[in-house]
Design a protein around this motif. Structure first.
Motif, PDB file in Angstrom:
ATOM      1  N   VAL A 271     -23.796  -0.269 -26.592  1.00 58.30           N
ATOM      2  CA  VAL A 271     -24.385  -1.492 -26.248  1.00 58.30           C
ATOM      3  C   VAL A 271     -24.844  -2.451 -27.514  1.00 58.30           C
ATOM      4  N   PHE A 272     -25.060  -1.724 -28.660  1.00 60.31           N
ATOM      5  CA  PHE A 272     -25.578  -2.284 -29.818  1.00 60.31           C
ATOM      6  C   PHE A 272     -24.280  -3.129 -30.502  1.00 60.31           C
ATOM      7  N   ARG A 273     -23.090  -2.612 -30.393  1.00 62.97           N
ATOM      8  CA  ARG A 273     -22.020  -3.010 -30.714  1.00 62.97           C
ATOM      9  C   ARG A 273     -21.430  -4.193 -29.779  1.00 62.97           C
ATOM     10  N   SER A 274     -21.441  -3.903 -28.536  1.00 62.50           N
ATOM     11  CA  SER A 274     -20.993  -4.684 -27.469  1.00 62.50           C
ATOM     12  C   SER A 274     -21.516  -6.323 -27.600  1.00 62.50           C
ATOM     13  N   LEU A 275     -22.931  -6.231 -27.767  1.00 64.37           N
ATOM     14  CA  LEU A 275     -23.605  -7.562 -27.712  1.00 64.37           C
ATOM     15  C   LEU A 275     -23.586  -8.282 -28.793  1.00 64.37           C
ATOM     16  N   SER A 276     -23.124  -7.825 -29.930  1.00 60.69           N
ATOM     17  CA  SER A 276     -22.793  -8.555 -31.169  1.00 60.69           C
ATOM     18  C   SER A 276     -21.609  -9.359 -31.304  1.00 60.69           C
ATOM     19  N   MET A 290     -24.462  -8.784 -17.198  1.00 57.87           N
ATOM     20  CA  MET A 290     -23.319  -8.478 -18.131  1.00 57.87           C
ATOM     21  C   MET A 290     -22.983  -6.985 -18.334  1.00 57.87           C
ATOM     22  N   LEU A 291     -24.207  -6.324 -18.882  1.00 58.25           N
ATOM     23  CA  LEU A 291     -24.215  -4.838 -19.249  1.00 58.25           C
ATOM     24  C   LEU A 291     -23.508  -4.056 -17.813  1.00 58.25           C
ATOM     25  N   SER A 292     -24.161  -4.447 -16.843  1.00 57.23           N
ATOM     26  CA  SER A 292     -23.860  -3.723 -15.494  1.00 57.23           C
ATOM     27  C   SER A 292     -22.286  -3.923 -15.165  1.00 57.23           C
ATOM     28  N   PHE A 293     -21.786  -4.904 -15.554  1.00 55.28           N
ATOM     29  CA  PHE A 293     -20.485  -5.271 -15.174  1.00 55.28           C
ATOM     30  C   PHE A 293     -19.515  -4.537 -16.130  1.00 55.28           C
ATOM     31  N   LEU A 294     -19.965  -4.543 -17.473  1.00 62.61           N
ATOM     32  CA  LEU A 294     -19.169  -3.755 -18.589  1.00 62.61           C
ATOM     33  C   LEU A 294     -19.318  -2.097 -18.172  1.00 62.61           C
ATOM     34  N   GLN A 297     -16.962  -1.599 -15.179  1.00 64.37           N
ATOM     35  CA  GLN A 297     -15.560  -1.647 -15.802  1.00 64.37           C
ATOM     36  C   GLN A 297     -15.045  -0.408 -16.337  1.00 64.37           C
ATOM     37  N   GLN A 298     -16.118   0.204 -17.367  1.00 67.34           N
ATOM     38  CA  GLN A 298     -15.723   1.344 -18.398  1.00 67.34           C
ATOM     39  C   GLN A 298     -16.233   2.591 -17.655  1.00 67.34           C
ATOM     40  N   HIS A 299     -16.714   2.590 -16.265  1.00 67.35           N
ATOM     41  CA  HIS A 299     -17.055   3.919 -15.797  1.00 67.35           C
ATOM     42  C   HIS A 299     -18.161   4.556 -16.505  1.00 67.35           C
ATOM     43  N   ILE A 300     -19.363   3.899 -17.200  1.00 66.38           N
ATOM     44  CA  ILE A 300     -20.347   4.357 -17.799  1.00 66.38           C
ATOM     45  C   ILE A 300     -21.303   4.559 -16.840  1.00 66.38           C
ATOM     46  N   GLN A 301     -22.065   5.670 -16.694  1.00 68.22           N
ATOM     47  CA  GLN A 301     -23.079   5.960 -15.884  1.00 68.22           C
ATOM     48  C   GLN A 301     -24.312   5.651 -16.940  1.00 68.22           C
ATOM     49  N   ALA A 302     -24.930   4.483 -16.697  1.00 69.90           N
ATOM     50  CA  ALA A 302     -26.248   4.573 -17.537  1.00 69.90           C
ATOM     51  C   ALA A 302     -27.011   3.226 -16.967  1.00 69.90           C
ATOM     52  N   ASP A 303     -28.249   3.232 -17.198  1.00 72.95           N
ATOM     53  CA  ASP A 303     -29.014   1.997 -16.719  1.00 72.95           C
ATOM     54  C   ASP A 303     -29.173   1.029 -17.864  1.00 72.95           C
ATOM     55  N   PRO A 304     -28.626  -0.208 -17.737  1.00 71.30           N
ATOM     56  CA  PRO A 304     -28.530  -1.290 -18.658  1.00 71.30           C
ATOM     57  C   PRO A 304     -29.969  -1.554 -19.290  1.00 71.30           C
ATOM     58  N   ARG A 305     -30.846  -1.750 -18.551  1.00 71.45           N
ATOM     59  CA  ARG A 305     -32.194  -2.082 -18.487  1.00 71.45           C
ATOM     60  C   ARG A 305     -32.907  -1.189 -19.526  1.00 71.45           C
ATOM     61  N   THR A 306     -32.736   0.272 -19.275  1.00 70.79           N
ATOM     62  CA  THR A 306     -33.215   1.098 -20.151  1.00 70.79           C
ATOM     63  C   THR A 306     -32.595   1.159 -21.641  1.00 70.79           C
ATOM     64  N   LEU A 307     -31.152   0.992 -21.673  1.00 71.15           N
ATOM     65  CA  LEU A 307     -30.525   0.977 -23.229  1.00 71.15           C
ATOM     66  C   LEU A 307     -31.082  -0.300 -23.759  1.00 71.15           C
ATOM     67  N   LYS A 348     -12.778  -4.744 -30.277  1.00 72.06           N
ATOM     68  CA  LYS A 348     -12.804  -6.248 -29.995  1.00 72.06           C
ATOM     69  C   LYS A 348     -11.967  -6.817 -28.973  1.00 72.06           C
ATOM     70  N   GLU A 349     -10.801  -6.106 -29.083  1.00 74.86           N
ATOM     71  CA  GLU A 349      -9.779  -6.879 -27.898  1.00 74.86           C
ATOM     72  C   GLU A 349     -10.305  -6.298 -26.420  1.00 74.86           C
ATOM     73  N   GLU A 350     -10.768  -5.214 -26.543  1.00 75.26           N
ATOM     74  CA  GLU A 350     -11.282  -4.483 -25.066  1.00 75.26           C
ATOM     75  C   GLU A 350     -12.492  -5.527 -24.685  1.00 75.26           C
ATOM     76  N   LEU A 351     -13.483  -5.786 -25.559  1.00 76.38           N
ATOM     77  CA  LEU A 351     -14.437  -6.552 -25.301  1.00 76.38           C
ATOM     78  C   LEU A 351     -13.977  -8.051 -24.748  1.00 76.38           C
ATOM     79  N   LEU A 352     -13.181  -8.582 -25.557  1.00 75.12           N
ATOM     80  CA  LEU A 352     -12.682  -9.964 -25.222  1.00 75.12           C
ATOM     81  C   LEU A 352     -12.427  -9.912 -23.994  1.00 75.12           C
TER      82      LEU A 352
END
Length: 746
Positions: A271-276, A290-294, A297-307, A348-352
């Protein structure tokens, strides 16, 4: 058990600033026994806490003990170090707290624990120790709070810059730079010229004390101009300040941030890298979305608000509440640059790709909302959307074109419209560079929509040549891809321009071509637009009954299809027809109904609203209601005052001239006519030329310049004849009055 003699660290340089923080810490110490000084790495937590503890020494009769946890690998190791200093040995770790509690039970002592951020479970030890020692106080420094009951969290921030004007004595960041620079270069003098450079340096360093100290040390061998250029090139992270006598994690800003980054788990790091990725601050709610969407798409099981909260807790992300009540999330610039250095080209390409798909989805979803809601979303997030467009432009221009084609209407309705034209030019150039075999139909459709949007933006701003160019380019691209709707829209736009330039024959030809195409596609909305446009041509030629029929038929279909834009423009043209045929009551009723229509938002259709207000002003003038005309015009000027480059400015000036002439303010009217005539933005429409020349004739009559009045009157008649522009009943009445007055005066 012996008395420990752990004295506070002593520094060889002066403590600078933080007067208010010291005062607030003193107030907190009167109420709380556990205070955690938290903040970003390098912000000065330890130095502040040590200085505060030194000032409080007389208030703790049993002394102050300082313990640095930096070298302790875990909580047990740190606790053992504390115990050893009090000669507590050969005791099981779980019993050490009991021995320490017994020792401090009746002592009035201040314990200072420094650098606890990597000891995640230290809070339990501190809580238990305080519970058994009623006179004990503990002062903690950490990059995040302990999260234990009774903890007073005291967050410190980088130095503030708002106080600096010409006196640097109010600026703590500049005072710190000056102090540290003089230590390495006694000849350094903060002259008025130097103050400006130092202010810029401290701004680029964002007021972070450690950054300021590291950079100030470079005054030993570099000029302020060189240091400023170094920072402007974003080279702070690459600097190696080994001459500074600090531990490894503070040798450079890179080391400072890296210490915090290594304490994050894998998901927090991602998350730290992605938001930069983004340059601007971002809205909290949008970031969570936005993080929920990411994650999905990346099949990450996590709570965006907590992170996200965890990164703010660790002071790697900052937040502030904006004037509109929104919570904004942002990085310090040096942290953002650091985060970006961690990303591989593939990441970077994946994030774009993910962010591009995210904004496609968001903008498409927002299409279901009212336009003012859509527009507000665009304005709030325009910076990130524009950055996504720019990032795709070099290698994936078709994606940029698709995004631009979705948002051009927001540019048209906002202060960003010139930016829209800039992107349109860049996209068309990119389209031209792409191999013809790779210009797929989707890419072509996006380019066509973008060019047509730019053409109408240019038209609204009286850049008719630019509008013609964009419509022509749209037609060429549409023909290459056999995009019939695009071709019809381009022909319709060209017909619109030709009509107002006075080339009715060419306008007829383009309208006929658009109509032929629409008959093939069967698109009902486009068919109505063409029919409404044909009504305008008939109106211009003086065929008022037929024009009214076309307008009414188009309006009915637009209403059935809930096409707000079509309804608004068609009713405007119908009102103009009633006005020119001297049906002033009908024109006024139609205009007022439109102005009172809540679906007709200023943001979405500012140009049609402008014309409605101007037409209402003309109706008032025609009915002799000068005061109402002035009031209505003032409403128009008031609303569009900050959009003088985004609307048809000369239309406003034309109505102002009419009002001034009717009020007898001939001198002011003459000056305004001269301003329009001399301006590079002179309106080249037939209507504008007729209105201005007619006003000039009326001024000639009022001032007794009869020769000039006859000349201007004749010029109006010549324009009608030259361009085949019918003399409407309203204009005919006006011309007859002119002729009559000239005949009487002759």
């Amino acid at each position: 058990m012996k008395q420990a003699a752990h004295h506070l660290p002593r520094y060889l340089d002066d403590f600078i600033g933080r007067t208010r923080d010291l005062q607030k810490l003193g107030e907190a110490l009167q109420k709380y026994r556990l205070i955690s000084v938290v903040g970003f790495g390098g912000v000065g937590k330890t130095r502040l806490a040590v200085e505060f503890s030194r000032q409080q020494a007389l208030n703790f009769q049993d002394g102050i003990c300082f313990f640095d946890a930096y070298t302790s690998r875990n909580t047990n190791e740190f606790i053992s170090m504390i115990a050893k200093s009090f000669d507590i040995t050969d005791v099981k770790i779980e019993r050490i707290s009991e021995f320490l509690a017994e020792y401090f039970q009746h002592k009035h002592t201040l314990l200072m624990f420094d650098n606890l951020e990597h000891l995640s479970d230290i809070g339990v030890f501190i809580r238990n120790l305080l519970a058994g020692c009623p006179s004990l106080h503990i002062l903690v420094t950490s990059r995040e709070r302990l999260k234990v009951r009774g903890e007073c969290v005291f967050k410190i921030h980088p130095f503030n810059f708002e106080a600096f004007e010409s006196d640097f004595s109010c600026n703590e960041a500049m005072q710190l730079f000056d102090s540290r620079a003089r230590m390495v270069n006694p000849d350094f003098t903060l002259t008025p010229e130097h103050q400006g450079w130092v202010f810029q340096i401290c701004q680029l360093l964002e007021g972070i004390p450690l950054s300021i100290e590291l950079v100030a040390s470079q005054v030993y061998s570099h000029s302020l101009q060189h240091i400023l250029k170094f920072l402007q090139d974003n080279l702070l992270l690459s600097a190696d300040h080994v001459s500074i006598d600090l531990d490894d994690r503070q040798r450079s800003m890179k080391s400072v941030i890296d210490w915090s980054y290594q304490l994050l788990d894998a998901q927090q790091q991602k998350v730290f890298r992605s938001l930069s990725f983004f340059d601007a601050k971002f809205d909290l709610d949008e970031t969570l979305h936005m993080l929920s969407f990411l994650f999905e798409q990346q099949h990450i099981q996590a709570d965006p608000r907590t992170l996200l909260t965890s990164l703010m807790e660790k002071n790697l992300l900052y937040h502030k509440v904006g004037g509109d009540g929104r919570v904004l999330i942002f990085y310090l610039d040096v942290v953002k640059v650091y985060a970006r250095t961690l990303m591989t080209a593939a990441e970077k390409e994946e994030l774009l790709d993910l962010y591009t798909r995210y904004y496609f989805q968001r903008i498409q979803t927002n299409r279901e909302a009212p336009f003012d809601v859509q527009s507000e979303y665009f304005i709030l997030h325009a910076s990130n959307i524009h950055q996504t467009i720019r990032a795709n432009l070099p290698e994936r221009p078709w994606l940029s074109a698709q995004l631009v084609s979705y948002i051009w209407k927001y540019w048209q309705a906002s202060r960003y419209f010139y930016l829209g034209l800039t992107y349109t030019d860049a996209l068309h150039a990119a389209y031209q560079r792409v191999d013809p075999h790779h210009r797929n139909n989707e890419f072509g459709l996006s380019i066509v929509n973008t060019l047509i949007g730019a053409a109408w933006i240019s038209n609204d701003n009286f850049d008719f040549e630019g509008s013609r160019r964009y419509f022509t380019q749209a037609l060429e691209v549409a023909q290459q891809h056999q995009n019939l709707l695009g071709m019809a829209a381009a022909y319709q736009g060209l017909a619109h321009l030709c009509m107002f330039w006075g080339d009715l024959q060419q306008a007829d030809r383009f309208t006929h071509m658009a109509q032929q195409i629409i008959e093939q596609t069967g698109n009902p909305d486009q068919k109505c637009w063409i029919q409404s446009h044909q009504g305008r041509l008939l109106f211009t030629k003086g065929q008022y009954s037929e024009a009214e029929t076309y307008f009414l038929e188009s309006l009915q279909v637009f209403q059935e299809r809930s096409n707000t834009w079509g309804m608004a423009w068609t009713q405007l043209h119908l009102a103009e027809l009633y006005f020119e045929t001297q049906q002033f009551d009908r024109a006024e009723t139609l205009v007022q109904n439109q102005l009172n229509n809540t679906l007709l938002s200023f943001e979405e259709m500012n140009t049609v609203r402008l014309h409605l207000l101007l037409l209402a002003t003309k109706v008032h003038l025609a009915l002799g209601r000068t005061q109402q005309a002035r009031d209505t015009l003032q409403v128009c000027l008031g609303h569009f005052a900050d959009r003088t480059r985004a609307i048809k400015v000369n239309d406003l000036m034309g109505v102002q001239i009419l009002l001034l002439v009717q009020e007898g303010a001939t001198e002011a009217a003459t000056q305004l006519i001269h301003q329009v005539m001399q301006s590079k933005q002179t309106v080249a429409t037939i209507n504008s030329m007729l209105d201005i020349n007619c006003c000039a004739a009326l001024i000639g009559l009022q001032e007794g310049s009869f020769t000039e009045a006859r000349k201007m009157h004749q010029l109006c008649l010549d324009i009608h004849q030259q361009f085949g522009w019918a003399i409407s009943p309203r204009r005919a009445t006006l011309y007859q009055q002119l002729q009559h007055q000239l005949a009487v005066l002759a």
